[in-house]
Motif scaffolding. Structure first.
Motif, PDB file in Angstrom:
ATOM      1  N   ARG A  74      13.475  19.837 -13.092  1.00  0.00           N
ATOM      2  CA  ARG A  74      14.077  20.766 -14.059  1.00  0.00           C
ATOM      3  C   ARG A  74      15.476  21.124 -13.614  1.00  0.00           C
ATOM      4  N   THR A  78      20.638  24.363 -17.358  1.00  0.00           N
ATOM      5  CA  THR A  78      20.538  24.114 -18.801  1.00  0.00           C
ATOM      6  C   THR A  78      19.116  24.276 -19.313  1.00  0.00           C
ATOM      7  N   ASN A  79      18.170  24.598 -18.426  1.00  0.00           N
ATOM      8  CA  ASN A  79      16.747  24.706 -18.773  1.00  0.00           C
ATOM      9  C   ASN A  79      16.261  23.413 -19.432  1.00  0.00           C
ATOM     10  N   THR A  80      16.622  22.296 -18.814  1.00  0.00           N
ATOM     11  CA  THR A  80      16.248  20.983 -19.320  1.00  0.00           C
ATOM     12  C   THR A  80      15.379  20.268 -18.296  1.00  0.00           C
ATOM     13  N   GLN A  93      14.709  13.234 -21.254  1.00  0.00           N
ATOM     14  CA  GLN A  93      15.011  14.646 -21.065  1.00  0.00           C
ATOM     15  C   GLN A  93      14.400  15.459 -22.192  1.00  0.00           C
ATOM     16  N   TRP A  94      13.940  16.667 -21.832  1.00  0.00           N
ATOM     17  CA  TRP A  94      13.287  17.553 -22.780  1.00  0.00           C
ATOM     18  C   TRP A  94      13.902  18.945 -22.637  1.00  0.00           C
ATOM     19  N   GLN A  95      14.467  19.458 -23.714  1.00  0.00           N
ATOM     20  CA  GLN A  95      14.989  20.817 -23.705  1.00  0.00           C
ATOM     21  C   GLN A  95      13.826  21.796 -23.755  1.00  0.00           C
ATOM     22  N   ASP A  97      12.314  25.839 -24.075  1.00  0.00           N
ATOM     23  CA  ASP A  97      12.663  27.158 -24.590  1.00  0.00           C
ATOM     24  C   ASP A  97      12.437  28.202 -23.490  1.00  0.00           C
ATOM     25  N   PRO A 102       8.569  22.511 -24.343  1.00  0.00           N
ATOM     26  CA  PRO A 102       9.575  21.488 -24.637  1.00  0.00           C
ATOM     27  C   PRO A 102       9.742  21.240 -26.124  1.00  0.00           C
ATOM     28  N   GLN A 103      10.920  20.758 -26.491  1.00  0.00           N
ATOM     29  CA  GLN A 103      11.160  20.264 -27.846  1.00  0.00           C
ATOM     30  C   GLN A 103      10.775  18.786 -27.863  1.00  0.00           C
TER      31      GLN A 103
END
Length: 217
Positions: A74, A78-80, A93-95, A97, A102-103
């Motif tokens: 992680r 960027t909290n990714t 990569q997953w963004q 919240d 994850p999105q």
């Protein structure tokens, strides 16, 4: 995952995965959670991504992915969440919240979201976020000599996570005294202590030793 003390005594044993999804990935610690994946032991398979909270010993499944994830970390800036596939041929990569969810893609196959890794001289085995949108990846690859014998070469790469490209590469000519395995075959960890860069490696399977190396910085 195993928790051990400085004398090698096992303090805890945390099981991850389920059924055929048992192969552990490279891991990283973001200051609160250890991020880890368990995958089927074959390429183009499936994986479960977890986060583990050492303070509470709680393991939580975050999501499932339609590919073998061989390393996950992680980026707290960027909290990714970043992942690599079998042999690190694909970057994901997953963004996340604010709750750590994850999105995920709504349609199509998960592998359609990958960015190809253009570096081929080693396959990554472990990863560690080092700041500035960069991560350290360690691993190895085996090369065949004309007589058919094979030699495995280890390496360390600093990768720009925005580009998915290495910005620094170092071959590692160190092998396990016990088995001859590349020192970067399995887990690795790096830290700076008292002006020294300290590297930890545990290359062997089954009966293992942690090897520690230091270099001035």
């Amino acid at each position: 995952m195993f928790k051990i003390d400085s004398h090698g005594n096992q303090l805890a044993d945390i099981a991850i995965g389920e059924g055929a999804t048992y192969h552990p990935s490279g891991i990283d610690y973001d200051g609160k959670y250890i991020w880890i994946a368990a995958a089927e032991y074959r390429p183009d398979s499936r994986a479960i991504i977890y986060r583990f909270e050492p303070a509470t010993q709680r393991l939580k499944e975050i999501f499932r992915w339609q590919d073998h994830i061989g390393g996950v970390l992680r980026d707290p800036e960027t909290n990714t969440l970043h992942g690599i596939s079998w042999g690190s041929r694909r970057f994901y990569q997953w963004q996340l919240d604010n709750e750590g969810n994850p999105q995920l893609p709504a349609t199509g196959t998960h592998r359609d979201t990958a960015k190809l890794n253009n570096s081929f001289y080693i396959d990554y085995q472990d990863n560690q976020y080092i700041g500035g949108r960069e991560a350290v990846y360690t691993g190895l690859n085996a090369y065949k000599n004309p007589d058919g014998t094979r030699i495995a070469i280890g390496g360390i790469e600093v990768v720009d996570l925005r580009l998915g490209l290495p910005v620094h590469q170092v071959p590692v000519g160190l092998w396990s005294p016990s088995t001859g395995a590349c020192i970067t075959q399995n887990p690795s960890y790096f830290e700076v202590r008292a002006g020294q860069l300290r590297a930890y490696f545990m290359p062997d399977d089954n009966v293992s030793t942690i090897y520690i190396y230091e270099a001035g910085v």
